[in-house]
Scaffold this active site. Structure first.
Site, PDB file in Angstrom:
ATOM      1  N   SER A 283      -7.386 -61.240  81.170  1.00 36.30           N
ATOM      2  CA  SER A 283      -7.938 -60.231  80.277  1.00 36.30           C
ATOM      3  C   SER A 283      -7.470 -58.857  80.733  1.00 36.30           C
ATOM      4  O   SER A 283      -7.059 -58.661  81.867  1.00 36.30           O
ATOM      5  CB  SER A 283      -9.454 -60.322  80.240  1.00 36.30           C
ATOM      6  N   CYS A 284      -7.533 -57.969  79.815  1.00 35.29           N
ATOM      7  CA  CYS A 284      -7.098 -56.602  79.966  1.00 35.29           C
ATOM      8  C   CYS A 284      -7.634 -55.974  81.255  1.00 35.29           C
ATOM      9  O   CYS A 284      -8.825 -56.083  81.487  1.00 35.29           O
ATOM     10  CB  CYS A 284      -7.664 -55.865  78.780  1.00 35.29           C
ATOM     11  N   PRO A 285      -6.914 -55.291  82.104  1.00 33.03           N
ATOM     12  CA  PRO A 285      -5.479 -55.043  81.990  1.00 33.03           C
ATOM     13  C   PRO A 285      -4.665 -55.952  82.901  1.00 33.03           C
ATOM     14  O   PRO A 285      -3.670 -55.520  83.457  1.00 33.03           O
ATOM     15  CB  PRO A 285      -5.380 -53.602  82.462  1.00 33.03           C
TER      16      PRO A 285
ATOM     17  N   ASP B  92      -4.116 -61.231  75.721  1.00 37.66           N
ATOM     18  CA  ASP B  92      -5.170 -60.235  75.505  1.00 37.66           C
ATOM     19  C   ASP B  92      -4.741 -59.245  74.410  1.00 37.66           C
ATOM     20  O   ASP B  92      -3.667 -58.644  74.506  1.00 37.66           O
ATOM     21  CB  ASP B  92      -5.434 -59.478  76.811  1.00 37.66           C
TER      22      ASP B  92
ATOM     23  N   ASP C 184      -1.848 -51.094  75.476  1.00 38.73           N
ATOM     24  CA  ASP C 184      -1.626 -50.766  76.889  1.00 38.73           C
ATOM     25  C   ASP C 184      -0.133 -50.686  77.215  1.00 38.73           C
ATOM     26  O   ASP C 184       0.307 -49.796  77.933  1.00 38.73           O
ATOM     27  CB  ASP C 184      -2.288 -51.808  77.803  1.00 38.73           C
TER      28      ASP C 184
END
Lengths: 80, 395
Positions: A15-17, A42, A48
């Protein structure tokens, strides 16, 4: 590393990041001319990666959505 | 009498010691640790900002239950095909099961200039000596720019740089020098805190405390003569005092086959079972593994319990649960709680969470020594605080 031997960073399921941190790890060892291909799932990765490219001035060769993943292809051009 | 199977555990930190104590009845367990002491690494932060050494270490022998063998030596080589390990003395040991849990290697050399910088200002990820240097600098600095910069996104204890900058802010405020000090936190991420949801908790706190955040800044080179840090992303940051969270690498052990470790030396372990490649008798737990989990004691603890259950024939799997207590100074704290299926919950900062963090440090040693007492308590705690449950409360 030539473009033919691009390095794949598989960040699917992170999951981010997570994808960006994996890219940062690879960027430390990368040289100008290297091509990195990042796979991520994600949804936040798309914005991003665009922000990362804008900040670092490397080249975003491709950003696309496959069936099950987002793929970003980056050419390293701004490493000092 | 049937002879018990041999279970070797490389490393007697949180994961290794809990695993050993959980399996002492069923297996012939031997722990190999390169130090006679077991360190509680979160204490480095307490040394750096409070000069508090109280919970730093205990003799490992005092934390292992009766029946667990302990060897103080470093491991040179592990051969998963041969089922053997070689100690620094060249003594060879064979095993039926192995768990590799030696933690990380801190590598100051990977960032040019960081050895010199750490010599000057210290850090809170390597040694108590370096943490005490941080204490000296935050208690003597009167003006200028104070920087905490993250050089490696995969460092131990994800909230620690944030705790560091907020505890430094507390020290500067209590000393009455805060208004003369510009505080900067530089991170490799697109936002202050890597997890977007938890960033909603932390970013307003950093803002309120007047801490400047630089995003996409991964420390790469440090020019200690001109007091400048250059990032991988190509930017520069000037400082008067700076702490760079160093690069973390895997253990310095030759592990065969070679594809069981990645390029940084971390051991390729399955994120659900901690099994190494296809070796069903070999596991890597805690900071040394490639698991995408946070590098924290709670991760090592929960992974140790999963491995213990699996070798006893149960189908246990990691959920990816994190439970990172995060101090923000002035007797307040929060927790970073997430799992593989849920992003970090927006747990608000309050005094209860701070008290929980401090109390846990005091009971830590008992948690290691007596899993049979603490396991049911933690089972209830982790069930009642599942991210799914907390997300319904803290929307």
């Amino acid at each position: 590393m030539s473009e033919k031997e691009k390095k794949v960073i598989d960040a699917r399921g992170l999951s981010c990041p997570g994808p960006i941190t994996n890219l940062t790890k690879a960027y430390r060892n990368a040289k100008n001319g290297d091509v990195l291909e990042i796979w991520a799932t994600d949804p936040g990765f798309k914005s991003d990666i665009k922000a990362w490219i804008e900040r670092t001035k490397n080249e975003l060769v491709d950003l696309k959505e496959d069936k099950d993943k987002i793929i970003a292809v980056i050419k390293i051009t701004a490493k000092k | 009498m049937i002879e018990k199977e041999k279970f070797l555990i490389v490393g007697g930190g949180s994961g290794g010691a809990i695993l050993a104590n959980s399996l002492a009845k069923e297996f012939d367990v031997t722990v190999i640790n390169d130090s006679p002491n077991h360190y509680y690494w979160p204490q480095l932060l307490q040394i750096a900002f409070r000069n508090d050494y109280s919970n730093l270490y205990r003799p490992l022998s005092s934390l292992l239950v009766k029946g667990v063998n302990l060897i103080i030596d470093s491991v040179k080589k592990i051969d998963l095909q041969e089922r053997s390990i070689t100690l620094s003395t060249n003594k060879k040991l064979s095993y039926d099961y192995i768990a590799i849990a030696p933690g990380v290697t801190i590598d100051h050399k990977s960032i040019e200039g960081n050895e010199k910088l750490v010599n000057q200002f210290g850090d809170f990820h390597s040694t108590p000596e370096n943490a005490s240097k941080v204490f000296n600098i935050v208690n003597s600095m009167k003006k200028g720019t104070f920087v905490i910069s993250v050089g490696d996104p995969y460092h131990r204890c994800p909230p620690s740089p944030y705790e560091g900058i907020l505890l430094a802010d507390e020290v500067f405020r209590l000393r009455g020098v805060r208004e003369n000090i510009n505080m900067v936190l530089a991170v490799p991420y697109p936002r202050a805190y890597p997890a977007e949801t938890f960033n909603e908790v932390l970013e307003p706190i950093l803002k309120e405390r007047g801490i400047n955040v630089m995003t996409f800044f991964t420390a790469d080179k440090i020019d200690t003569d001109n007091k400048k840090i250059t990032s991988l992303e190509g930017e520069e940051l000037s400082y008067d005092a700076a702490i760079v969270v160093p690069v973390h690498k895997g253990p310095k052990i030759e592990i065969k086959p070679e594809d069981s470790v990645n390029q940084d030396g971390f051991i390729n372990a399955d994120k659900l079972t901690n099994q190494i490649l296809s070796y069903d008798d070999a596991f890597a737990i805690g900071d040394a593994s490639t698991s995408t989990n946070a590098k924290t004691g709670v991760t090592a603890h929960l992974q140790a319990k999963v491995v213990a259950k699996r070798v006893l024939g149960l189908d246990a799997k990691n959920t990816g649960r994190t439970n990172c207590p995060t101090e923000i100074g002035f007797q307040k704290g929060t927790f970073v709680i997430s799992d593989y299926n849920h992003p970090a919950v927006k747990v608000p900062a309050n005094t209860i969470n701070f008290i929980m963090k401090r109390l846990f440090a005091d009971v830590y040693w008992d948690v290691i020594k007596h899993p049979e007492f603490w396991d049911p308590i933690f089972d209830v705690y982790f069930e009642r605080t599942e991210p799914e449950v907390l997300w319904r409360i803290f929307k």
